[in-house]
Design a protein around this motif. Sequence first.
Motif, PDB file in Angstrom:
ATOM      1  N   VAL A  45       0.838  -1.203   0.000  1.00 18.66           N
ATOM      2  CA  VAL A  45       0.000   0.000   0.000  1.00 18.66           C
ATOM      3  C   VAL A  45       0.868   1.247   0.000  1.00 18.66           C
ATOM      4  CG1 VAL A  45      -1.983  -1.094   1.084  1.00 18.66           C
ATOM      5  CG2 VAL A  45      -0.222  -0.099   2.520  1.00 18.66           C
ATOM      6  N   SER A  46       0.426   2.261  -0.706  1.00 15.07           N
ATOM      7  CA  SER A  46       1.157   3.520  -0.792  1.00 15.07           C
ATOM      8  C   SER A  46       0.689   4.471   0.300  1.00 15.07           C
ATOM      9  CB  SER A  46       0.927   4.152  -2.162  1.00 15.07           C
ATOM     10  OG  SER A  46      -0.417   4.599  -2.270  1.00 15.07           O
ATOM     11  N   GLU A  47       1.319   5.629   0.340  1.00 13.72           N
ATOM     12  CA  GLU A  47       0.981   6.633   1.349  1.00 13.72           C
ATOM     13  C   GLU A  47      -0.432   7.173   1.165  1.00 13.72           C
ATOM     14  OE1 GLU A  47       5.441   6.543   0.969  1.00 13.72           O
ATOM     15  OE2 GLU A  47       3.744   6.518  -0.426  1.00 13.72           O
ATOM     16  N   GLU A  48      -0.990   7.023  -0.031  1.00 12.05           N
ATOM     17  CA  GLU A  48      -2.346   7.547  -0.293  1.00 12.05           C
ATOM     18  C   GLU A  48      -3.443   6.611   0.203  1.00 12.05           C
ATOM     19  OE1 GLU A  48       0.657   9.361  -2.545  1.00 12.05           O
ATOM     20  OE2 GLU A  48       0.036   7.272  -2.761  1.00 12.05           O
ATOM     21  N   THR A  49      -3.076   5.395   0.613  1.00 13.94           N
ATOM     22  CA  THR A  49      -4.073   4.411   1.042  1.00 13.94           C
ATOM     23  C   THR A  49      -4.722   4.841   2.360  1.00 13.94           C
ATOM     24  OG1 THR A  49      -2.836   2.639  -0.027  1.00 13.94           O
ATOM     25  CG2 THR A  49      -4.426   1.986   1.668  1.00 13.94           C
ATOM     26  N   THR A  50      -6.019   4.697   2.464  1.00 10.97           N
ATOM     27  CA  THR A  50      -6.734   5.041   3.695  1.00 10.97           C
ATOM     28  C   THR A  50      -6.375   4.045   4.800  1.00 10.97           C
ATOM     29  OG1 THR A  50      -8.590   5.937   2.435  1.00 10.97           O
ATOM     30  CG2 THR A  50      -9.015   5.349   4.740  1.00 10.97           C
ATOM     31  N   PRO A  51      -5.923   4.527   5.962  1.00 12.14           N
ATOM     32  CA  PRO A  51      -5.573   3.616   7.062  1.00 12.14           C
ATOM     33  C   PRO A  51      -6.774   2.797   7.532  1.00 12.14           C
ATOM     34  CG  PRO A  51      -4.665   5.801   7.451  1.00 12.14           C
ATOM     35  CD  PRO A  51      -5.611   5.931   6.289  1.00 12.14           C
ATOM     36  N   GLU A  52      -6.512   1.571   7.967  1.00 11.47           N
ATOM     37  CA  GLU A  52      -7.520   0.698   8.564  1.00 11.47           C
ATOM     38  C   GLU A  52      -6.868  -0.072   9.710  1.00 11.47           C
ATOM     39  OE1 GLU A  52      -9.705  -1.798   5.849  1.00 11.47           O
ATOM     40  OE2 GLU A  52      -9.575  -0.312   4.248  1.00 11.47           O
ATOM     41  N   PRO A  53      -6.537   0.610  10.808  1.00 10.05           N
ATOM     42  CA  PRO A  53      -5.813  -0.039  11.896  1.00 10.05           C
ATOM     43  C   PRO A  53      -6.652  -1.093  12.614  1.00 10.05           C
ATOM     44  CG  PRO A  53      -6.503   2.155  12.551  1.00 10.05           C
ATOM     45  CD  PRO A  53      -6.825   2.032  11.097  1.00 10.05           C
ATOM     46  N   LYS A  57       4.159  15.503   5.687  1.00 13.21           N
ATOM     47  CA  LYS A  57       4.415  14.514   4.640  1.00 13.21           C
ATOM     48  C   LYS A  57       4.398  13.129   5.274  1.00 13.21           C
ATOM     49  CE  LYS A  57       7.821  13.050   1.144  1.00 13.21           C
ATOM     50  NZ  LYS A  57       6.854  13.022   0.027  1.00 13.21           N
ATOM     51  N   ILE A  58       3.726  12.173   4.643  1.00 16.80           N
ATOM     52  CA  ILE A  58       3.723  10.783   5.094  1.00 16.80           C
ATOM     53  C   ILE A  58       4.665   9.992   4.199  1.00 16.80           C
ATOM     54  CG2 ILE A  58       2.334   8.698   5.383  1.00 16.80           C
ATOM     55  CD1 ILE A  58      -0.052  10.526   5.970  1.00 16.80           C
TER      56      ILE A  58
END
Length: 338
Positions: free
Chosen positions: A157-165, A251-252
């Motif tokens: 997954v890239s930095e643009e992916t929505t987190p799903e912890p 920046k992520i």
Amino acid sequence: MEDLKALEERYTRPSEALIADVKKIDGDIILLGIGGKMGPSMGKLLVDALREAGMSNRVIGVSRFSNQQAKEELLAIGIEVIACDLLNDQELFALPDASNVIYLAGNKFGTTGKENFTWAMNAYLPGRVAEKYKNSNIVVFSSGNVLPFVPVTSGGVSEETTPEPIGEYAQSCLGRERIFEYFAHKNQTPTLIYRLNYAVDFRYGVVMEIAKAILAGKEIDLSTENVNVIWQGDANEIAIRSLLHCTAPAKILNVTGPEILSIRWIAKQFEAIFNIEPKFINEPVGTALLNNASECHRIFGYPKVGIREIIDITATWLSNGGDEFGKATHFQERGGKF
């Protein structure tokens, strides 16, 4: 043991790229939470790089320092050390100002049963630190655990992916990111959120855990059969060099090696070295926590130490009685319970 010292020295020297970049870092550098797994080696690398660059920036290490020996070792290599409970506002705001902050503080293992402390460390403390160091560049250590499990064929997954912890540790890590993002926006604090997944070194990490399991005749769980790793020395260099890439908004940056590795394949490489057949249990689920770190590689280049070299280093270290941290990564954990 002299051979092991020489091995460690060879793989912890600052690169020319790091030396060139530390010449561009203005002001003092403070490492908050330096007492963890990566902090001491990062501090030494930074001091060595500054020395080779002819720079005189102060390097300050902050931790509770419950281990006095760790404090003495940092002092011996030229790091100024301050014992501090970061959750104590009076102690935190008494810390010296610094133009550059590397934020390493956090809680992971032992989260289950101590959820309130984990949230205080991982989500409350960041707000206090962001206010204290609102005029600094801040590199914030985070984790790939904030991201979703994805198919092993996805490329990560890239930095643009929505987190799903999954689980409270990962959720609190996302809390840490969001709080620093908020203050980066509010105070225009240059910030970089450093999502690491996973660092490996002489003394700990996924690769060592696989090697130790083979040597001990223990079964290796293949439920999560794929993983990203990066040599700790490379990860440390990227963290230091990231001080030059902080921005507002924050920046992520995903930080790991370029490969999606097979646990089975790594084990088979150790089989060839140790002449011991690995034992496997369970069938792969087909998903894993995998980062796509192509943006990191675009900025900083590929890691200097590749996976085959990491395997050789680990085998040599273990075969010659090298010491260990004894801290498992729990990379097979799929329910978020640490």
